[in-house]
Design a protein around this motif. Structure first.
Motif, PDB file in Angstrom:
ATOM      1  N   SER A  25       0.823  -1.209   0.000  1.00 29.36           N
ATOM      2  CA  SER A  25       0.000   0.000   0.000  1.00 29.36           C
ATOM      3  C   SER A  25       0.846   1.243   0.000  1.00 29.36           C
ATOM      4  O   SER A  25       0.415   2.298  -0.443  1.00 29.36           O
ATOM      5  CB  SER A  25      -0.944  -0.004   1.215  1.00 29.36           C
ATOM      6  OG  SER A  25      -0.180  -0.056   2.419  1.00 29.36           O
ATOM      7  N   VAL A  49      -7.375  -1.292  -7.705  1.00 34.04           N
ATOM      8  CA  VAL A  49      -6.848  -0.296  -6.777  1.00 34.04           C
ATOM      9  C   VAL A  49      -6.548   1.005  -7.495  1.00 34.04           C
ATOM     10  O   VAL A  49      -6.862   2.104  -6.999  1.00 34.04           O
ATOM     11  CB  VAL A  49      -5.579  -0.834  -6.077  1.00 34.04           C
ATOM     12  CG1 VAL A  49      -4.846   0.278  -5.327  1.00 34.04           C
ATOM     13  CG2 VAL A  49      -5.936  -1.954  -5.114  1.00 34.04           C
ATOM     14  N   LEU A  67      -7.582  -1.706  -1.794  1.00 35.58           N
ATOM     15  CA  LEU A  67      -6.173  -1.778  -1.404  1.00 35.58           C
ATOM     16  C   LEU A  67      -5.945  -2.888  -0.379  1.00 35.58           C
ATOM     17  O   LEU A  67      -4.929  -3.604  -0.427  1.00 35.58           O
ATOM     18  CB  LEU A  67      -5.738  -0.425  -0.838  1.00 35.58           C
ATOM     19  CG  LEU A  67      -4.236  -0.210  -0.649  1.00 35.58           C
ATOM     20  CD1 LEU A  67      -3.486  -0.364  -1.974  1.00 35.58           C
ATOM     21  CD2 LEU A  67      -3.957   1.173  -0.056  1.00 35.58           C
TER      22      LEU A  67
END
Length: 446
Positions: free
Chosen positions: A2, A152, A212
Protein backbone atom coordinates in the motif's frame (compact mmCIF):
# COMPACT_ATOMS: atom_id res chain seq x y z
CA UNK A 1 2.42 -2.79 -1.07
CA UNK A 2 0.00 0.00 0.00
CA UNK A 3 2.95 2.31 0.50
CA UNK A 4 3.44 2.32 -3.26
CA UNK A 5 0.16 4.13 -3.71
CA UNK A 6 0.40 6.92 -1.13
CA UNK A 7 -2.59 9.26 -1.18
CA UNK A 8 -0.42 12.24 -0.41
CA UNK A 9 1.65 11.71 -3.54
CA UNK A 10 -1.22 11.66 -5.96
CA UNK A 11 0.68 9.70 -8.70
CA UNK A 12 1.86 6.15 -9.10
CA UNK A 13 5.25 5.33 -7.64
CA UNK A 14 6.94 3.28 -10.36
CA UNK A 15 9.95 1.08 -9.69
CA UNK A 16 12.14 -1.42 -11.47
CA UNK A 17 11.26 -4.16 -9.03
CA UNK A 18 10.75 -7.75 -10.07
CA UNK A 19 7.33 -7.60 -8.40
CA UNK A 20 6.03 -4.91 -10.73
CA UNK A 21 3.62 -6.14 -13.38
CA UNK A 22 5.52 -7.42 -16.44
CA UNK A 23 8.99 -7.20 -14.93
CA UNK A 24 9.22 -11.00 -14.86
CA UNK A 25 10.06 -10.78 -18.58
CA UNK A 26 13.72 -10.16 -17.72
CA UNK A 27 13.85 -13.57 -16.07
CA UNK A 28 12.16 -15.17 -19.09
CA UNK A 29 14.58 -13.42 -21.45
CA UNK A 30 17.47 -15.03 -19.60
CA UNK A 31 16.42 -18.39 -21.03
CA UNK A 32 16.78 -17.10 -24.59
CA UNK A 33 20.06 -15.46 -23.60
CA UNK A 34 21.29 -18.86 -22.36
CA UNK A 35 20.78 -20.38 -25.79
CA UNK A 36 22.59 -17.47 -27.45
CA UNK A 37 25.46 -17.73 -24.94
CA UNK A 38 25.92 -21.36 -25.95
CA UNK A 39 26.37 -20.19 -29.54
CA UNK A 40 28.78 -17.49 -28.40
CA UNK A 41 30.88 -19.97 -26.44
CA UNK A 42 30.99 -22.36 -29.39
CA UNK A 43 32.08 -19.53 -31.70
CA UNK A 44 34.73 -18.51 -29.18
CA UNK A 45 36.15 -22.05 -29.02
CA UNK A 46 35.95 -22.44 -32.80
CA UNK A 47 37.99 -19.27 -33.34
CA UNK A 48 40.62 -20.42 -30.83
CA UNK A 49 40.81 -23.80 -32.56
CA UNK A 50 41.38 -22.05 -35.88
CA UNK A 51 44.18 -20.01 -34.31
CA UNK A 52 45.79 -23.19 -32.97
CA UNK A 53 45.62 -24.76 -36.44
CA UNK A 54 47.12 -21.72 -38.18
CA UNK A 55 49.89 -21.50 -35.57
CA UNK A 56 50.68 -25.19 -36.02
CA UNK A 57 50.86 -24.76 -39.81
CA UNK A 58 53.11 -21.72 -39.47
CA UNK A 59 55.44 -23.61 -37.13
CA UNK A 60 55.67 -26.49 -39.59
CA UNK A 61 56.35 -24.20 -42.55
CA UNK A 62 58.94 -22.26 -40.56
CA UNK A 63 60.69 -25.45 -39.46
CA UNK A 64 60.76 -26.89 -42.98
CA UNK A 65 62.13 -23.72 -44.57
CA UNK A 66 64.82 -23.08 -41.98
CA UNK A 67 65.86 -26.71 -41.79
CA UNK A 68 66.64 -26.59 -45.51
CA UNK A 69 68.46 -23.28 -45.17
CA UNK A 70 70.60 -24.48 -42.28
CA UNK A 71 71.40 -27.82 -43.91
CA UNK A 72 72.41 -26.10 -47.16
CA UNK A 73 74.21 -23.30 -45.33
CA UNK A 74 77.80 -23.09 -44.15
CA UNK A 75 77.12 -24.14 -40.56
CA UNK A 76 78.42 -27.62 -39.70
CA UNK A 77 78.98 -30.09 -36.91
CA UNK A 78 77.44 -30.09 -33.46
CA UNK A 79 76.36 -26.46 -33.62
CA UNK A 80 74.42 -27.28 -36.78
CA UNK A 81 72.67 -30.10 -34.96
CA UNK A 82 71.88 -27.74 -32.06
CA UNK A 83 70.47 -25.19 -34.50
CA UNK A 84 68.36 -27.83 -36.24
CA UNK A 85 67.03 -28.89 -32.83
CA UNK A 86 64.91 -25.73 -32.86
CA UNK A 87 63.23 -26.92 -36.04
CA UNK A 88 62.54 -30.29 -34.44
CA UNK A 89 61.08 -28.47 -31.45
CA UNK A 90 58.77 -26.48 -33.75
CA UNK A 91 57.58 -29.64 -35.51
CA UNK A 92 56.77 -31.36 -32.22
CA UNK A 93 55.06 -28.29 -30.77
CA UNK A 94 53.09 -28.02 -34.01
CA UNK A 95 51.78 -31.53 -33.46
CA UNK A 96 50.73 -30.64 -29.91
CA UNK A 97 48.85 -27.56 -31.06
CA UNK A 98 47.06 -29.62 -33.68
CA UNK A 99 46.03 -31.93 -30.84
CA UNK A 100 44.77 -28.88 -28.93
CA UNK A 101 42.75 -27.86 -31.98
CA UNK A 102 41.30 -31.36 -32.22
CA UNK A 103 40.36 -31.42 -28.52
CA UNK A 104 38.67 -28.04 -28.70
CA UNK A 105 36.55 -28.97 -31.70
CA UNK A 106 35.93 -32.68 -31.18
CA UNK A 107 35.36 -32.56 -27.43
CA UNK A 108 34.54 -29.08 -26.09
CA UNK A 109 32.67 -27.69 -29.11
CA UNK A 110 30.64 -30.87 -29.58
CA UNK A 111 29.86 -31.09 -25.87
CA UNK A 112 28.35 -27.59 -25.83
CA UNK A 113 26.44 -28.28 -29.04
CA UNK A 114 24.90 -31.47 -27.66
CA UNK A 115 24.06 -29.89 -24.29
CA UNK A 116 22.38 -26.94 -26.00
CA UNK A 117 20.30 -29.31 -28.10
CA UNK A 118 19.16 -31.25 -25.01
CA UNK A 119 18.47 -28.17 -22.86
CA UNK A 120 16.58 -26.00 -25.36
CA UNK A 121 13.66 -27.33 -27.40
CA UNK A 122 12.46 -25.27 -30.35
CA UNK A 123 8.75 -24.90 -31.06
CA UNK A 124 7.00 -25.08 -34.40
CA UNK A 125 5.86 -21.46 -34.13
CA UNK A 126 9.27 -20.19 -33.05
CA UNK A 127 10.91 -19.68 -29.70
CA UNK A 128 11.74 -22.30 -27.12
CA UNK A 129 9.48 -24.52 -25.09
CA UNK A 130 11.30 -23.53 -21.89
CA UNK A 131 10.71 -19.84 -22.58
CA UNK A 132 6.99 -20.34 -23.15
CA UNK A 133 6.61 -22.43 -19.99
CA UNK A 134 8.28 -19.74 -17.90
CA UNK A 135 6.21 -16.99 -19.56
CA UNK A 136 2.95 -18.87 -18.94
CA UNK A 137 3.91 -19.64 -15.34
CA UNK A 138 4.68 -16.02 -14.48
CA UNK A 139 1.57 -14.72 -16.26
CA UNK A 140 -0.64 -17.18 -14.39
CA UNK A 141 0.95 -16.29 -11.06
CA UNK A 142 0.62 -12.56 -11.66
CA UNK A 143 -2.81 -12.37 -13.27
CA UNK A 144 -5.01 -12.34 -10.07
CA UNK A 145 -2.81 -9.81 -8.32
CA UNK A 146 -2.52 -7.64 -11.43
CA UNK A 147 -6.34 -7.60 -11.69
CA UNK A 148 -6.67 -6.39 -8.11
CA UNK A 149 -3.93 -3.85 -8.70
CA UNK A 150 -5.92 -2.49 -11.61
CA UNK A 151 -8.97 -2.14 -9.31
CA UNK A 152 -6.85 -0.30 -6.78
CA UNK A 153 -5.62 2.10 -9.43
CA UNK A 154 -9.20 2.78 -10.57
CA UNK A 155 -10.40 3.34 -6.99
CA UNK A 156 -7.50 5.63 -6.26
CA UNK A 157 -8.23 7.63 -9.39
CA UNK A 158 -11.92 7.99 -8.41
CA UNK A 159 -11.04 9.00 -4.85
CA UNK A 160 -8.56 11.62 -6.01
CA UNK A 161 -11.12 13.00 -8.47
CA UNK A 162 -13.73 13.23 -5.67
CA UNK A 163 -11.26 15.05 -3.45
CA UNK A 164 -10.55 17.51 -6.23
CA UNK A 165 -14.28 18.08 -6.83
CA UNK A 166 -14.86 18.62 -3.10
CA UNK A 167 -12.13 21.22 -2.89
CA UNK A 168 -13.54 23.05 -5.92
CA UNK A 169 -17.08 23.03 -4.47
CA UNK A 170 -15.91 24.44 -1.14
CA UNK A 171 -14.00 27.15 -2.92
CA UNK A 172 -17.06 28.17 -4.95
CA UNK A 173 -19.23 28.24 -1.81
CA UNK A 174 -16.77 30.45 0.02
CA UNK A 175 -16.52 32.86 -2.86
CA UNK A 176 -20.33 33.05 -3.23
CA UNK A 177 -20.79 34.21 0.37
CA UNK A 178 -18.86 37.35 -0.48
CA UNK A 179 -21.01 38.03 -3.54
CA UNK A 180 -24.09 40.20 -2.56
CA UNK A 181 -25.67 39.64 -5.98
CA UNK A 182 -26.04 35.89 -5.37
CA UNK A 183 -29.60 34.94 -4.30
CA UNK A 184 -30.28 32.39 -1.50
CA UNK A 185 -31.40 29.72 -3.94
CA UNK A 186 -28.08 29.74 -5.78
CA UNK A 187 -26.21 29.69 -2.50
CA UNK A 188 -28.28 26.69 -1.43
CA UNK A 189 -27.26 24.80 -4.59
CA UNK A 190 -23.57 25.46 -3.92
CA UNK A 191 -23.92 24.21 -0.37
CA UNK A 192 -25.67 21.06 -1.60
CA UNK A 193 -22.84 20.55 -4.06
CA UNK A 194 -20.31 20.72 -1.24
CA UNK A 195 -22.30 18.17 0.75
CA UNK A 196 -22.54 15.74 -2.17
CA UNK A 197 -18.81 16.13 -2.83
CA UNK A 198 -18.03 15.23 0.77
CA UNK A 199 -20.23 12.15 0.47
CA UNK A 200 -18.45 11.15 -2.75
CA UNK A 201 -15.09 11.55 -1.08
CA UNK A 202 -16.10 9.31 1.77
CA UNK A 203 -17.61 6.72 -0.57
CA UNK A 204 -14.63 6.62 -2.99
CA UNK A 205 -12.17 6.61 -0.10
CA UNK A 206 -13.90 3.63 1.44
CA UNK A 207 -13.84 1.78 -1.89
CA UNK A 208 -10.20 2.70 -2.42
CA UNK A 209 -9.21 1.45 1.02
CA UNK A 210 -11.22 -1.75 0.51
CA UNK A 211 -9.59 -2.56 -2.84
CA UNK A 212 -6.17 -1.78 -1.40
CA UNK A 213 -6.82 -4.14 1.49
CA UNK A 214 -7.85 -6.88 -0.90
CA UNK A 215 -4.64 -6.30 -2.85
CA UNK A 216 -2.59 -6.52 0.33
CA UNK A 217 -4.36 -9.76 1.26
CA UNK A 218 -3.60 -11.22 -2.20
CA UNK A 219 0.05 -10.17 -2.13
CA UNK A 220 1.48 -13.11 -0.07
CA UNK A 221 -0.06 -15.66 -2.43
CA UNK A 222 1.14 -13.61 -5.40
CA UNK A 223 4.67 -13.56 -4.05
CA UNK A 224 4.61 -17.28 -3.34
CA UNK A 225 3.43 -18.16 -6.84
CA UNK A 226 5.90 -15.80 -8.49
CA UNK A 227 8.81 -17.14 -6.45
CA UNK A 228 7.88 -20.70 -7.33
CA UNK A 229 8.12 -19.98 -11.07
CA UNK A 230 11.25 -17.88 -10.53
CA UNK A 231 12.98 -20.74 -8.71
CA UNK A 232 12.24 -23.04 -11.63
CA UNK A 233 13.99 -20.53 -13.89
CA UNK A 234 16.83 -20.31 -11.40
CA UNK A 235 17.31 -24.06 -11.47
CA UNK A 236 17.39 -24.05 -15.27
CA UNK A 237 19.95 -21.25 -15.28
CA UNK A 238 22.00 -22.97 -12.58
CA UNK A 239 22.40 -26.00 -14.85
CA UNK A 240 23.70 -23.76 -17.64
CA UNK A 241 26.11 -21.89 -15.37
CA UNK A 242 27.50 -25.10 -13.89
CA UNK A 243 27.84 -26.61 -17.36
CA UNK A 244 29.71 -23.55 -18.66
CA UNK A 245 32.09 -23.74 -15.70
CA UNK A 246 32.71 -27.41 -16.41
CA UNK A 247 33.38 -26.78 -20.11
CA UNK A 248 35.66 -23.81 -19.43
CA UNK A 249 37.75 -25.95 -17.08
CA UNK A 250 38.09 -28.60 -19.78
CA UNK A 251 39.09 -25.95 -22.32
CA UNK A 252 41.70 -24.71 -19.86
CA UNK A 253 43.13 -28.21 -19.52
CA UNK A 254 43.33 -28.60 -23.29
CA UNK A 255 45.07 -25.24 -23.71
CA UNK A 256 47.51 -25.66 -20.82
CA UNK A 257 50.47 -27.43 -22.43
CA UNK A 258 52.65 -26.76 -19.39
CA UNK A 259 51.12 -29.82 -17.70
CA UNK A 260 51.62 -32.07 -20.73
CA UNK A 261 54.59 -34.37 -20.17
CA UNK A 262 55.53 -34.52 -23.85
CA UNK A 263 55.59 -30.71 -24.00
CA UNK A 264 58.11 -30.56 -21.16
CA UNK A 265 60.17 -33.30 -22.81
CA UNK A 266 60.41 -31.24 -26.02
CA UNK A 267 62.26 -28.44 -24.26
CA UNK A 268 64.27 -30.77 -22.09
CA UNK A 269 65.49 -32.47 -25.28
CA UNK A 270 66.08 -29.09 -26.96
CA UNK A 271 68.25 -27.98 -24.05
CA UNK A 272 70.26 -31.20 -24.17
CA UNK A 273 70.83 -30.84 -27.93
CA UNK A 274 72.06 -27.28 -27.49
CA UNK A 275 74.39 -28.25 -24.64
CA UNK A 276 75.96 -31.01 -26.76
CA UNK A 277 77.27 -28.39 -29.19
CA UNK A 278 81.10 -28.54 -28.95
CA UNK A 279 83.22 -25.89 -30.65
CA UNK A 280 86.44 -27.94 -30.31
CA UNK A 281 84.83 -30.99 -31.91
CA UNK A 282 83.48 -28.90 -34.80
CA UNK A 283 86.87 -27.27 -35.39
CA UNK A 284 88.53 -30.69 -35.35
CA UNK A 285 86.00 -31.98 -37.90
CA UNK A 286 86.55 -28.97 -40.17
CA UNK A 287 90.32 -29.41 -40.04
CA UNK A 288 90.02 -33.07 -41.01
CA UNK A 289 87.40 -32.61 -43.74
CA UNK A 290 87.97 -29.13 -45.09
CA UNK A 291 91.47 -28.13 -43.95
CA UNK A 292 95.02 -29.36 -43.62
CA UNK A 293 93.85 -32.74 -42.37
CA UNK A 294 92.50 -33.70 -45.82
CA UNK A 295 94.34 -36.33 -47.83
CA UNK A 296 96.08 -35.19 -51.01
CA UNK A 297 97.37 -36.94 -54.10
CA UNK A 298 100.52 -34.95 -54.40
CA UNK A 299 101.97 -34.71 -57.95
CA UNK A 300 104.24 -37.65 -58.82
CA UNK A 301 106.04 -38.80 -61.90
CA UNK A 302 103.71 -40.89 -64.06
CA UNK A 303 105.02 -43.25 -66.71
CA UNK A 304 103.15 -43.17 -69.97
CA UNK A 305 100.91 -46.11 -70.80
CA UNK A 306 98.17 -46.77 -73.30
CA UNK A 307 95.56 -46.99 -70.56
CA UNK A 308 96.40 -43.50 -69.39
CA UNK A 309 96.42 -41.99 -72.88
CA UNK A 310 92.87 -40.66 -72.56
CA UNK A 311 93.49 -39.05 -69.19
CA UNK A 312 96.89 -37.61 -70.16
CA UNK A 313 95.46 -36.17 -73.34
CA UNK A 314 92.84 -34.37 -71.38
CA UNK A 315 95.35 -33.05 -68.91
CA UNK A 316 97.74 -31.96 -71.61
CA UNK A 317 95.07 -29.53 -72.69
CA UNK A 318 95.12 -28.01 -69.22
CA UNK A 319 98.89 -27.98 -69.21
CA UNK A 320 98.95 -26.02 -72.45
CA UNK A 321 96.80 -23.29 -70.96
CA UNK A 322 97.99 -23.28 -67.34
CA UNK A 323 101.51 -24.57 -67.53
CA UNK A 324 100.66 -26.65 -64.46
CA UNK A 325 99.61 -30.29 -64.19
CA UNK A 326 97.95 -31.55 -61.02
CA UNK A 327 96.60 -35.03 -60.60
CA UNK A 328 93.99 -36.29 -58.18
CA UNK A 329 92.54 -32.87 -57.32
CA UNK A 330 88.95 -33.29 -56.16
CA UNK A 331 87.18 -30.43 -57.85
CA UNK A 332 84.58 -30.18 -55.08
CA UNK A 333 87.33 -29.71 -52.51
CA UNK A 334 86.07 -32.83 -50.72
CA UNK A 335 87.21 -36.39 -50.20
CA UNK A 336 85.32 -38.72 -52.52
CA UNK A 337 85.30 -41.37 -49.85
CA UNK A 338 83.65 -39.06 -47.31
CA UNK A 339 80.09 -40.45 -47.03
CA UNK A 340 78.42 -37.93 -44.75
CA UNK A 341 76.40 -34.89 -45.84
CA UNK A 342 79.34 -32.55 -45.25
CA UNK A 343 81.11 -34.05 -48.24
CA UNK A 344 78.85 -32.08 -50.60
CA UNK A 345 77.34 -29.24 -48.43
CA UNK A 346 74.41 -29.33 -50.91
CA UNK A 347 76.35 -27.17 -53.39
CA UNK A 348 74.86 -23.83 -52.29
CA UNK A 349 72.90 -23.89 -55.50
CA UNK A 350 73.11 -20.67 -57.44
CA UNK A 351 69.37 -20.26 -57.66
CA UNK A 352 68.85 -20.80 -53.90
CA UNK A 353 67.64 -17.65 -52.10
CA UNK A 354 68.93 -17.01 -48.59
CA UNK A 355 68.54 -14.27 -46.02
CA UNK A 356 70.66 -11.20 -46.71
CA UNK A 357 72.91 -12.10 -43.80
CA UNK A 358 74.11 -15.09 -45.82
CA UNK A 359 74.53 -13.21 -49.11
CA UNK A 360 77.21 -14.71 -51.29
CA UNK A 361 77.57 -11.41 -53.15
CA UNK A 362 79.83 -9.94 -50.46
CA UNK A 363 83.42 -10.02 -51.60
CA UNK A 364 84.72 -10.90 -48.14
CA UNK A 365 82.31 -13.77 -47.50
CA UNK A 366 84.50 -16.84 -46.84
CA UNK A 367 81.55 -19.13 -47.56
CA UNK A 368 80.70 -17.87 -51.05
CA UNK A 369 79.24 -20.54 -53.31
CA UNK A 370 82.30 -20.56 -55.58
CA UNK A 371 84.84 -21.23 -52.84
CA UNK A 372 82.75 -23.35 -50.52
CA UNK A 373 81.52 -25.81 -53.13
CA UNK A 374 84.41 -26.00 -55.51
CA UNK A 375 82.35 -25.03 -58.56
CA UNK A 376 85.49 -23.25 -59.81
CA UNK A 377 88.94 -24.80 -59.48
CA UNK A 378 91.46 -22.08 -58.61
CA UNK A 379 93.94 -23.87 -60.90
CA UNK A 380 91.62 -23.78 -63.94
CA UNK A 381 91.65 -21.03 -66.49
CA UNK A 382 88.72 -18.62 -66.56
CA UNK A 383 86.17 -19.98 -69.00
CA UNK A 384 83.00 -18.27 -70.12
CA UNK A 385 79.91 -19.68 -68.39
CA UNK A 386 77.71 -22.01 -70.41
CA UNK A 387 73.96 -22.34 -70.19
CA UNK A 388 73.11 -25.15 -67.77
CA UNK A 389 71.35 -28.10 -69.42
CA UNK A 390 69.76 -31.11 -67.77
CA UNK A 391 70.99 -34.41 -69.23
CA UNK A 392 70.33 -38.12 -68.64
CA UNK A 393 72.98 -40.85 -68.54
CA UNK A 394 72.77 -43.44 -71.32
CA UNK A 395 75.33 -45.82 -69.77
CA UNK A 396 76.96 -46.52 -66.44
CA UNK A 397 80.20 -44.63 -65.89
CA UNK A 398 82.69 -45.07 -63.06
CA UNK A 399 85.03 -42.10 -62.63
CA UNK A 400 88.69 -43.00 -63.16
CA UNK A 401 90.00 -39.92 -61.40
CA UNK A 402 88.86 -37.82 -58.45
CA UNK A 403 87.79 -34.99 -60.76
CA UNK A 404 85.46 -37.28 -62.72
CA UNK A 405 81.82 -38.03 -61.96
CA UNK A 406 80.33 -41.48 -61.49
CA UNK A 407 76.75 -42.27 -62.41
CA UNK A 408 74.37 -45.01 -63.48
CA UNK A 409 72.32 -45.27 -66.65
CA UNK A 410 69.14 -43.26 -66.21
CA UNK A 411 70.61 -40.83 -63.64
CA UNK A 412 70.01 -37.13 -64.29
CA UNK A 413 72.62 -34.39 -63.89
CA UNK A 414 73.26 -30.83 -65.03
CA UNK A 415 75.77 -29.97 -67.76
CA UNK A 416 77.50 -26.71 -66.77
CA UNK A 417 80.29 -26.60 -69.41
CA UNK A 418 80.13 -27.66 -73.04
CA UNK A 419 82.16 -30.48 -74.58
CA UNK A 420 85.89 -29.80 -74.98
CA UNK A 421 88.18 -30.93 -77.80
CA UNK A 422 88.76 -34.28 -76.12
CA UNK A 423 85.03 -35.08 -75.83
CA UNK A 424 84.63 -34.27 -72.12
CA UNK A 425 81.90 -32.16 -70.48
CA UNK A 426 81.74 -30.62 -67.06
CA UNK A 427 78.61 -31.37 -65.01
CA UNK A 428 77.03 -31.29 -61.58
CA UNK A 429 75.22 -34.17 -59.90
CA UNK A 430 72.06 -33.49 -57.91
CA UNK A 431 74.05 -33.98 -54.69
CA UNK A 432 76.18 -30.97 -55.65
CA UNK A 433 79.32 -32.83 -56.77
CA UNK A 434 80.97 -31.19 -59.78
CA UNK A 435 83.29 -33.01 -62.21
CA UNK A 436 84.00 -34.24 -65.74
CA UNK A 437 82.27 -36.99 -67.73
CA UNK A 438 82.35 -38.34 -71.33
CA UNK A 439 80.02 -36.26 -73.52
CA UNK A 440 78.78 -39.29 -75.48
CA UNK A 441 77.60 -41.03 -72.28
CA UNK A 442 74.60 -38.71 -71.87
CA UNK A 443 71.77 -37.17 -73.85
CA UNK A 444 69.81 -33.93 -73.26
CA UNK A 445 66.47 -34.29 -71.48
CA UNK A 446 63.72 -33.15 -73.81
Amino acid sequence: MSGSYDDSVGVEVSSDSFWEVGNYKRTVKRIDDGHRLCNDLMNCIHERARIEKVYAQQLTEWAKRWKQLVEKGPQYGTVERAWCAFMSEAEKVSELHLEVKGSLMNEDFEKIKNWQKEAFHKQMMGGFKETKEAEDGFRKAQKPWAKKLKEVEAAKKAYHAACKEEKLAISRETNSKADPALNPEQLKKLQDKVERSKQDVLKTKEKYEKSLKELDNATPQYMENMEQVFEQCQQFEEKRLRFFREVLLEVQKHLDLSNVASYKNIYRELEQNIKTADAIEDLRWFRANQGPGMSMNWPQFEEWSADLNRTLSRREKKKASDGVTLTGINQTGEQVSQPNKHSSVSSYEKNQSYPTDWSDEESNNPFSSTDANGDTNPFDEDTPPAMEVRVRALYDYEGQEQDELSFKAGDELTKIENEDEQGWCKGRLDNGQVGLYPANYVEPIQ
